[in-house]
Scaffold this active site. Sequence first.
Site, mmCIF file in Angstrom:
data_model
loop_
_atom_site.group_PDB
_atom_site.id
_atom_site.type_symbol
_atom_site.label_atom_id
_atom_site.label_comp_id
_atom_site.label_asym_id
_atom_site.label_seq_id
_atom_site.Cartn_x
_atom_site.Cartn_y
_atom_site.Cartn_z
ATOM 1 C CB CYS A 71 -4.530 -10.094 17.152
ATOM 2 S SG CYS A 71 -3.309 -9.066 17.933
ATOM 3 C CD GLU A 72 1.764 -9.931 13.084
ATOM 4 O OE1 GLU A 72 2.584 -9.015 13.049
ATOM 5 O OE2 GLU A 72 1.587 -10.724 12.141
ATOM 6 C CG HIS A 73 0.542 -7.167 17.601
ATOM 7 N ND1 HIS A 73 -0.262 -6.365 16.816
ATOM 8 C CD2 HIS A 73 1.754 -7.180 16.991
ATOM 9 C CE1 HIS A 73 0.438 -5.905 15.796
ATOM 10 N NE2 HIS A 73 1.660 -6.385 15.877
ATOM 11 C CG HIS A 74 -2.423 -8.651 22.204
ATOM 12 N ND1 HIS A 74 -2.687 -7.665 21.276
ATOM 13 C CD2 HIS A 74 -1.685 -8.062 23.177
ATOM 14 C CE1 HIS A 74 -2.143 -6.536 21.664
ATOM 15 N NE2 HIS A 74 -1.522 -6.737 22.807
ATOM 16 C CD GLN A 112 -9.352 -5.211 9.986
ATOM 17 O OE1 GLN A 112 -9.566 -5.426 11.170
ATOM 18 N NE2 GLN A 112 -10.133 -4.437 9.264
ATOM 19 C CG HIS A 140 -9.075 -6.200 15.905
ATOM 20 N ND1 HIS A 140 -7.933 -6.752 15.384
ATOM 21 C CD2 HIS A 140 -9.741 -5.657 14.860
ATOM 22 C CE1 HIS A 140 -7.899 -6.538 14.074
ATOM 23 N NE2 HIS A 140 -8.995 -5.878 13.733
ATOM 24 C CB CYS A 142 -6.107 -7.644 21.074
ATOM 25 S SG CYS A 142 -6.162 -6.768 19.512
#
Length: 181
Positions: A71-74, A112, A140, A142
């Site tokens: 995940c690019e956020h976490h 995703q 996920h 995250c």
Amino acid sequence: MENHFANLIQDIGEDLTREGLVDTPKRAAAAFKYLNSGYHLSLDKVLNNAIFEADTEDMVIVKDIELYSLCEHHLLPFIGKCHVAYLPKGKVLGLSKVARIVEMYARRLQIQERLTKQIADAIQTAVNPAGVAVVIEAKHLCMMMRGVEKQNSSMMTSSMLGLFRRQISTRSEFLELINRR
């Protein structure tokens, strides 16, 4: 990259001289590079000329392709499976190339929704079929390990191009076939 991992480990309060952590920055850097190895690939490189003439217009489905991404956020993993279908118009892909396309895009920092579209667009670019369908089901970490901590949640995304978008019967056939066990 090793220095960055060493700093991260120290910043959480750990001792880098502790036996179990001595080589961790090196191992973590190698793992992170591998998990993001898709940046070093291109569609042409992945396809490797494995596009073949075929006199068929019947649906080609490759289902349950396992995928692992970050995940690019976490920077936490999401893990799932991908189902891909296309309707050939004179050309088909070598079977393993569908899975390799999934892998190439999954091995990048992702969301995703984008991953699903990238796979569909790549198949469309590769063989210009009458339609492409991609469905991804993933869990996920995250969402499971932090934040709302919902252990049993999963996310489903789809991208439908061409006849899969325009003809409900074609889309329905695909969805029915991937749900058979």
